[in-house]
Design a protein around this motif. Structure first.
Motif, PDB file in Angstrom:
ATOM      1  N   LEU A  96       0.698  -1.209   0.029  1.00 58.60           N
ATOM      2  CA  LEU A  96       0.055  -0.008   0.046  1.00 58.60           C
ATOM      3  C   LEU A  96       0.915   1.412  -0.068  1.00 58.60           C
ATOM      4  O   LEU A  96       0.298   2.506  -0.420  1.00 58.60           O
ATOM      5  CB  LEU A  96      -1.014   0.031   0.978  1.00 58.60           C
ATOM      6  N   CYS A  97       2.102   1.012   0.432  1.00 52.79           N
ATOM      7  CA  CYS A  97       3.142   2.240   0.301  1.00 52.79           C
ATOM      8  C   CYS A  97       4.460   1.662   0.133  1.00 52.79           C
ATOM      9  O   CYS A  97       4.885   0.519   0.263  1.00 52.79           O
ATOM     10  CB  CYS A  97       2.934   3.169   1.445  1.00 52.79           C
ATOM     11  N   LEU A 122      -7.501   5.048   5.341  1.00 51.33           N
ATOM     12  CA  LEU A 122      -6.085   5.578   5.483  1.00 51.33           C
ATOM     13  C   LEU A 122      -6.075   6.663   6.027  1.00 51.33           C
ATOM     14  O   LEU A 122      -4.945   7.334   6.500  1.00 51.33           O
ATOM     15  CB  LEU A 122      -5.428   5.549   4.060  1.00 51.33           C
ATOM     16  N   ALA A 123      -6.928   7.585   6.165  1.00 54.19           N
ATOM     17  CA  ALA A 123      -7.193   8.973   6.617  1.00 54.19           C
ATOM     18  C   ALA A 123      -6.101   9.674   5.777  1.00 54.19           C
ATOM     19  O   ALA A 123      -5.539  10.805   6.216  1.00 54.19           O
ATOM     20  CB  ALA A 123      -6.602   9.048   8.172  1.00 54.19           C
ATOM     21  N   ARG A 124      -6.175   9.574   4.450  1.00 55.17           N
ATOM     22  CA  ARG A 124      -5.162  10.204   3.377  1.00 55.17           C
ATOM     23  C   ARG A 124      -5.596   9.509   2.100  1.00 55.17           C
ATOM     24  O   ARG A 124      -6.043   8.394   2.154  1.00 55.17           O
ATOM     25  CB  ARG A 124      -3.917  10.183   3.654  1.00 55.17           C
ATOM     26  N   PRO A 125      -5.552  10.396   0.968  1.00 57.76           N
ATOM     27  CA  PRO A 125      -5.835   9.785  -0.305  1.00 57.76           C
ATOM     28  C   PRO A 125      -4.742   8.531  -0.438  1.00 57.76           C
ATOM     29  O   PRO A 125      -3.380   8.621  -0.200  1.00 57.76           O
ATOM     30  CB  PRO A 125      -5.675  10.804  -1.311  1.00 57.76           C
ATOM     31  N   TYR A 126      -5.080   7.535  -1.125  1.00 60.05           N
ATOM     32  CA  TYR A 126      -4.078   6.400  -1.598  1.00 60.05           C
ATOM     33  C   TYR A 126      -3.433   7.221  -2.839  1.00 60.05           C
ATOM     34  O   TYR A 126      -3.627   7.628  -3.633  1.00 60.05           O
ATOM     35  CB  TYR A 126      -4.728   5.222  -1.994  1.00 60.05           C
ATOM     36  N   SER A 127      -2.125   6.779  -2.645  1.00 62.46           N
ATOM     37  CA  SER A 127      -1.093   7.264  -3.363  1.00 62.46           C
ATOM     38  C   SER A 127      -0.086   6.390  -4.021  1.00 62.46           C
ATOM     39  O   SER A 127       0.366   5.624  -3.283  1.00 62.46           O
ATOM     40  CB  SER A 127      -0.585   8.621  -3.043  1.00 62.46           C
ATOM     41  N   LEU A 128       0.501   6.677  -5.150  1.00 64.86           N
ATOM     42  CA  LEU A 128       1.580   5.801  -5.839  1.00 64.86           C
ATOM     43  C   LEU A 128       2.545   6.652  -6.069  1.00 64.86           C
ATOM     44  O   LEU A 128       2.401   7.950  -6.346  1.00 64.86           O
ATOM     45  CB  LEU A 128       1.417   5.308  -7.318  1.00 64.86           C
ATOM     46  N   PHE A 164      -4.819   9.506  -5.464  1.00 66.12           N
ATOM     47  CA  PHE A 164      -6.291   9.180  -6.234  1.00 66.12           C
ATOM     48  C   PHE A 164      -7.338   9.635  -5.296  1.00 66.12           C
ATOM     49  O   PHE A 164      -7.437   9.284  -4.181  1.00 66.12           O
ATOM     50  CB  PHE A 164      -6.315   7.525  -6.315  1.00 66.12           C
ATOM     51  N   PHE A 165      -8.154  10.500  -5.931  1.00 67.85           N
ATOM     52  CA  PHE A 165      -9.312  11.104  -5.314  1.00 67.85           C
ATOM     53  C   PHE A 165     -10.470  10.252  -5.829  1.00 67.85           C
ATOM     54  O   PHE A 165     -11.392  10.010  -4.613  1.00 67.85           O
ATOM     55  CB  PHE A 165      -9.637  12.527  -5.656  1.00 67.85           C
ATOM     56  N   GLU A 166     -11.024  10.201  -7.112  1.00 70.27           N
ATOM     57  CA  GLU A 166     -12.146   9.712  -7.579  1.00 70.27           C
ATOM     58  C   GLU A 166     -11.928   8.948  -8.701  1.00 70.27           C
ATOM     59  O   GLU A 166     -11.545   9.595  -9.693  1.00 70.27           O
ATOM     60  CB  GLU A 166     -13.231  10.805  -7.429  1.00 70.27           C
ATOM     61  N   ARG A 167     -12.734   7.793  -8.997  1.00 68.82           N
ATOM     62  CA  ARG A 167     -12.764   7.261  -9.909  1.00 68.82           C
ATOM     63  C   ARG A 167     -13.827   7.767 -11.117  1.00 68.82           C
ATOM     64  O   ARG A 167     -15.134   7.880 -10.519  1.00 68.82           O
ATOM     65  CB  ARG A 167     -13.307   5.416  -9.915  1.00 68.82           C
ATOM     66  N   LEU A 168     -13.553   8.121 -12.285  1.00 67.87           N
ATOM     67  CA  LEU A 168     -14.400   8.951 -13.236  1.00 67.87           C
ATOM     68  C   LEU A 168     -15.205   7.796 -14.232  1.00 67.87           C
ATOM     69  O   LEU A 168     -16.436   7.914 -14.236  1.00 67.87           O
ATOM     70  CB  LEU A 168     -13.770   9.896 -13.918  1.00 67.87           C
TER      71      LEU A 168
END
Length: 305
Positions: A56-57, A170-176, A260-264
């Motif tokens: 996850l990170c 996560l209390a944060r946006p998931y990020s790569l 990542f915020f939202e799937r479009l």
């Protein structure tokens, strides 16, 4: 010499449950003038025994997030077969010898396992700690929307494309986080340059188009990101391609982070490249709106990694 309050765990993702452990260790250390340490592993035990594992990170992200929870330092070792073979009854002696001044407290989660074949549980750990005069804190299950906050549940949410659920846990946006590598550079022909991110062993969201934020060189840009194989242009391998909306950035070879915020929408095949980039412009406008709403606090959480 100060003693050490130790939080134990893999801490993959450093989600709300992990934060509760780390913050408890940090609070105990402050109260007693001790040092708070997160003891963790460079690699997941599951990776050792199964050969593959999606994180996850990155280790870099994980350490940054753990330190942000108030611990003084992170102590990380490779999880190898020699370490995995330590009998649970000997684990605490092994751990105590690692910290000069000794251990004052240990903090673990309710489901913590340790020792050979993961045969040690919190009941045994409690017995071992009492015999050595070490305070033990067992942090109970943390739930979000009635569901256990766990790395497994977060991983499943990301794979399903539910980035809002993942963010709440996560209390944060998931990020790569990774390096930008060369690709076909097709986007430049349509004035929509993209950064092709090598995400390594991180969990990839479900194929599709997402409203995102790109972080590079200390700057943040509203972005739109495609995860998938790019079938319109004959792609075969999964990629992560991000376009900083309204920007022309040269990011090749740089390390960037994509939140990542939202799937479009789903990834689909278009009849032509022209139609594909026409749709991407529409996607970019939607992504821009999502990013602007977040800045106004319409949907927000704690900061990025």
């Amino acid at each position: 010499m100060n003693q050490t309050a130790v939080a134990l765990g893999m801490f993959d993702g450093v989600h709300k449950g992990h934060r509760a452990l780390l913050e408890r260790a940090a609070a105990f250390a402050r109260e007693h003038g001790d040092t708070a340490v997160a003891f963790t592993y460079d690699n997941s035990p599951k990776a050792l025994f199964s050969g593959t594992f999606s994180y996850l990170c990155t280790k870099e992200q994980r350490e940054r997030l753990m330190l942000a929870c108030g611990v003084d330092r992170v102590d990380s070792i490779p999880f190898d077969r020699a370490f995995a073979a330590i009998p649970p009854e000997r684990f605490l002696d092994w751990l105590s010898a690692r910290f000069m001044g000794g251990i004052s407290a240990i903090v673990v989660g309710y489901d913590y396992r340790f020792g050979a074949n993961a045969s040690g549980d919190t009941a045994l750990l409690d017995k071992l700690c009492k015999a050595r005069g070490i305070a033990l804190f067992i942090v109970d299950r943390v739930t979000v929307d009635g569901e256990t906050c766990s790395s497994t549940n977060i991983r499943e949410a990301i794979k399903a494309g539910d980035l809002k659920k993942a963010e709440r846990m996560l209390a944060r946006p998931y990020s790569l986080l990774g390096e930008v590598v060369h690709a076909k550079a097709l986007g430049r022909q349509y004035d929509m340059p993209t950064a092709n991110l090598n995400s390594g062993a991180l969990v990839l969201p479900k194929d599709g188009v997402y409203a995102t934020e790109l972080i590079a060189d200390g700057q943040r840009f509203d972005a739109v990101t495609n995860v998938g194989t790019n079938p319109t242009v004959g792609g075969e391998t999964r990629t992560v391609e991000t376009h900083a909306i309204g920007q022309t950035l040269d990011l090749y070879g740089k390390r960037i982070e994509v939140a990542f915020f939202e799937r479009l929408r789903d990834e689909i095949t278009f009849a032509s490249k022209e139609l594909l980039f026409q749709q991407i412009r529409t996607d970019a406008a939607k992504a821009k709106k999502v990013c602007e709403e977040r800045k106004k606090g319409v949907y927000n959480s704690s900061g990025l990694c």
